[in-house]
Motif scaffolding. Sequence first.
Motif, PDB file in Angstrom:
ATOM      1  N   ASP A 140       0.854  -1.184   0.000  1.00 13.30           N
ATOM      2  CA  ASP A 140       0.000   0.000   0.000  1.00 13.30           C
ATOM      3  C   ASP A 140       0.894   1.240   0.000  1.00 13.30           C
ATOM      4  O   ASP A 140       1.641   1.485   0.953  1.00 13.30           O
ATOM      5  N   ALA A 141       0.822   2.008  -1.060  1.00 10.04           N
ATOM      6  CA  ALA A 141       1.673   3.192  -1.219  1.00 10.04           C
ATOM      7  C   ALA A 141       1.441   4.231  -0.136  1.00 10.04           C
ATOM      8  O   ALA A 141       2.329   5.025   0.157  1.00 10.04           O
ATOM      9  N   ASN A 142       0.256   4.221   0.472  1.00 11.88           N
ATOM     10  CA  ASN A 142      -0.076   5.242   1.460  1.00 11.88           C
ATOM     11  C   ASN A 142       0.125   4.809   2.910  1.00 11.88           C
ATOM     12  O   ASN A 142       0.019   5.636   3.806  1.00 11.88           O
ATOM     13  N   ARG A 143       0.408   3.549   3.149  1.00 16.36           N
ATOM     14  CA  ARG A 143       0.522   3.080   4.531  1.00 16.36           C
ATOM     15  C   ARG A 143       1.854   2.441   4.886  1.00 16.36           C
ATOM     16  O   ARG A 143       2.225   2.402   6.052  1.00 16.36           O
ATOM     17  N   GLU A 144       2.539   1.884   3.912  1.00 18.20           N
ATOM     18  CA  GLU A 144       3.784   1.166   4.203  1.00 18.20           C
ATOM     19  C   GLU A 144       4.889   2.145   4.594  1.00 18.20           C
ATOM     20  O   GLU A 144       4.970   3.242   4.044  1.00 18.20           O
ATOM     21  N   PRO A 145       5.744   1.742   5.522  1.00 17.13           N
ATOM     22  CA  PRO A 145       6.877   2.603   5.879  1.00 17.13           C
ATOM     23  C   PRO A 145       7.903   2.630   4.746  1.00 17.13           C
ATOM     24  O   PRO A 145       7.909   1.762   3.861  1.00 17.13           O
ATOM     25  N   ALA A 146       8.761   3.619   4.786  1.00 18.42           N
ATOM     26  CA  ALA A 146       9.782   3.764   3.747  1.00 18.42           C
ATOM     27  C   ALA A 146      10.656   2.524   3.640  1.00 18.42           C
ATOM     28  O   ALA A 146      11.069   2.153   2.535  1.00 18.42           O
ATOM     29  N   GLN A 166       6.001   2.296 -14.413  1.00 14.44           N
ATOM     30  CA  GLN A 166       5.502   1.134 -15.145  1.00 14.44           C
ATOM     31  C   GLN A 166       5.920  -0.157 -14.450  1.00 14.44           C
ATOM     32  O   GLN A 166       5.140  -1.103 -14.349  1.00 14.44           O
ATOM     33  N   GLY A 167       7.132  -0.197 -13.926  1.00 10.00           N
ATOM     34  CA  GLY A 167       7.614  -1.371 -13.208  1.00 10.00           C
ATOM     35  C   GLY A 167       6.938  -1.588 -11.871  1.00 10.00           C
ATOM     36  O   GLY A 167       6.931  -2.694 -11.337  1.00 10.00           O
ATOM     37  N   LEU A 168       6.352  -0.529 -11.323  1.00  5.32           N
ATOM     38  CA  LEU A 168       5.682  -0.619 -10.019  1.00  5.32           C
ATOM     39  C   LEU A 168       4.206  -0.964 -10.127  1.00  5.32           C
ATOM     40  O   LEU A 168       3.541  -1.191  -9.115  1.00  5.32           O
ATOM     41  N   ALA A 169       3.666  -1.018 -11.319  1.00  4.00           N
ATOM     42  CA  ALA A 169       2.219  -1.186 -11.515  1.00  4.00           C
ATOM     43  C   ALA A 169       1.657  -2.385 -10.771  1.00  4.00           C
ATOM     44  O   ALA A 169       0.559  -2.305 -10.215  1.00  4.00           O
ATOM     45  N   GLN A 170       2.379  -3.488 -10.722  1.00  2.00           N
ATOM     46  CA  GLN A 170       1.873  -4.687 -10.049  1.00  2.00           C
ATOM     47  C   GLN A 170       2.281  -4.747  -8.581  1.00  2.00           C
ATOM     48  O   GLN A 170       1.784  -5.595  -7.850  1.00  2.00           O
ATOM     49  N   SER A 171       3.170  -3.868  -8.158  1.00  2.00           N
ATOM     50  CA  SER A 171       3.712  -3.936  -6.804  1.00  2.00           C
ATOM     51  C   SER A 171       3.133  -2.918  -5.845  1.00  2.00           C
ATOM     52  O   SER A 171       3.421  -2.973  -4.653  1.00  2.00           O
ATOM     53  N   LEU A 172       2.366  -1.960  -6.350  1.00  2.85           N
ATOM     54  CA  LEU A 172       1.783  -0.922  -5.496  1.00  2.85           C
ATOM     55  C   LEU A 172       0.269  -0.969  -5.544  1.00  2.85           C
ATOM     56  O   LEU A 172      -0.325  -1.187  -6.593  1.00  2.85           O
ATOM     57  N   ALA A 173      -0.329  -0.729  -4.395  1.00  2.02           N
ATOM     58  CA  ALA A 173      -1.785  -0.611  -4.296  1.00  2.02           C
ATOM     59  C   ALA A 173      -2.094   0.727  -3.641  1.00  2.02           C
ATOM     60  O   ALA A 173      -1.265   1.306  -2.938  1.00  2.02           O
ATOM     61  N   PHE A 174      -3.285   1.216  -3.876  1.00  3.04           N
ATOM     62  CA  PHE A 174      -3.724   2.496  -3.320  1.00  3.04           C
ATOM     63  C   PHE A 174      -5.041   2.225  -2.603  1.00  3.04           C
ATOM     64  O   PHE A 174      -6.105   2.237  -3.211  1.00  3.04           O
ATOM     65  N   LEU A 175      -4.934   1.935  -1.309  1.00  2.00           N
ATOM     66  CA  LEU A 175      -6.088   1.518  -0.524  1.00  2.00           C
ATOM     67  C   LEU A 175      -6.505   2.609   0.447  1.00  2.00           C
ATOM     68  O   LEU A 175      -5.716   3.484   0.795  1.00  2.00           O
ATOM     69  N   ASP A 176      -7.750   2.526   0.901  1.00  2.00           N
ATOM     70  CA  ASP A 176      -8.278   3.488   1.885  1.00  2.00           C
ATOM     71  C   ASP A 176      -7.929   4.926   1.499  1.00  2.00           C
ATOM     72  O   ASP A 176      -7.314   5.668   2.262  1.00  2.00           O
ATOM     73  N   LEU A 177      -8.321   5.288   0.305  1.00  2.00           N
ATOM     74  CA  LEU A 177      -7.985   6.610  -0.218  1.00  2.00           C
ATOM     75  C   LEU A 177      -8.767   7.711   0.492  1.00  2.00           C
ATOM     76  O   LEU A 177      -9.938   7.531   0.827  1.00  2.00           O
ATOM     77  N   PRO A 178      -8.141   8.867   0.692  1.00  2.00           N
ATOM     78  CA  PRO A 178      -8.866  10.004   1.249  1.00  2.00           C
ATOM     79  C   PRO A 178      -9.923  10.504   0.265  1.00  2.00           C
ATOM     80  O   PRO A 178      -9.889  10.178  -0.930  1.00  2.00           O
ATOM     81  N   GLN A 179     -10.838  11.294   0.721  1.00  2.00           N
ATOM     82  CA  GLN A 179     -11.963  11.752  -0.090  1.00  2.00           C
ATOM     83  C   GLN A 179     -11.508  12.483  -1.351  1.00  2.00           C
ATOM     84  O   GLN A 179     -12.084  12.292  -2.418  1.00  2.00           O
ATOM     85  N   HIS A 180     -10.467  13.305  -1.253  1.00  2.00           N
ATOM     86  CA  HIS A 180     -10.051  14.051  -2.450  1.00  2.00           C
ATOM     87  C   HIS A 180      -9.587  13.096  -3.556  1.00  2.00           C
ATOM     88  O   HIS A 180      -9.746  13.387  -4.733  1.00  2.00           O
TER      89      HIS A 180
END
Length: 121
Positions: free
Chosen positions: A50-56, A97-111
């Motif tokens: 998850d791009a928005n929750r995982e630590p660096a 393009q290489g990250l397309a299968q490795s990243l998810a965008f979950l629990d997105l904010p309203q915007h």
Amino acid sequence: MPRAATRATTLIATALLLRAACDRDSVAHAPRREAPAAGGARLLYGAPLDANREPAEALALLPRIGPARAAAIVAERPLCSLADVDRVPGIGPITVQGLAQSLAFLDLPQHCADELQAIGD
């Protein structure tokens, strides 16, 4: 090589082949494990991070991403989609393009939901 040694070698080779076949069958019938809920180990299961929750530290395990790019991703949060990742300093279209299968965008904010809906209209 003496005849007894040849026979022993043949028996050992046959036993090893039979054991390998049995091991392969038991692996094929082993219960499938679920990917962990979070962390870099998800990549071992083919599950995205998850791009928005995982630590660096976890993001740094992604292909073509190291500690500096992972920190840049964290600094740009929240990310709504891969298009947002393309705007992260140091990350270009080929890396995205290489990250397309490795990243998810979950629990997105309203915007993000509003932006994605506007794109779909």
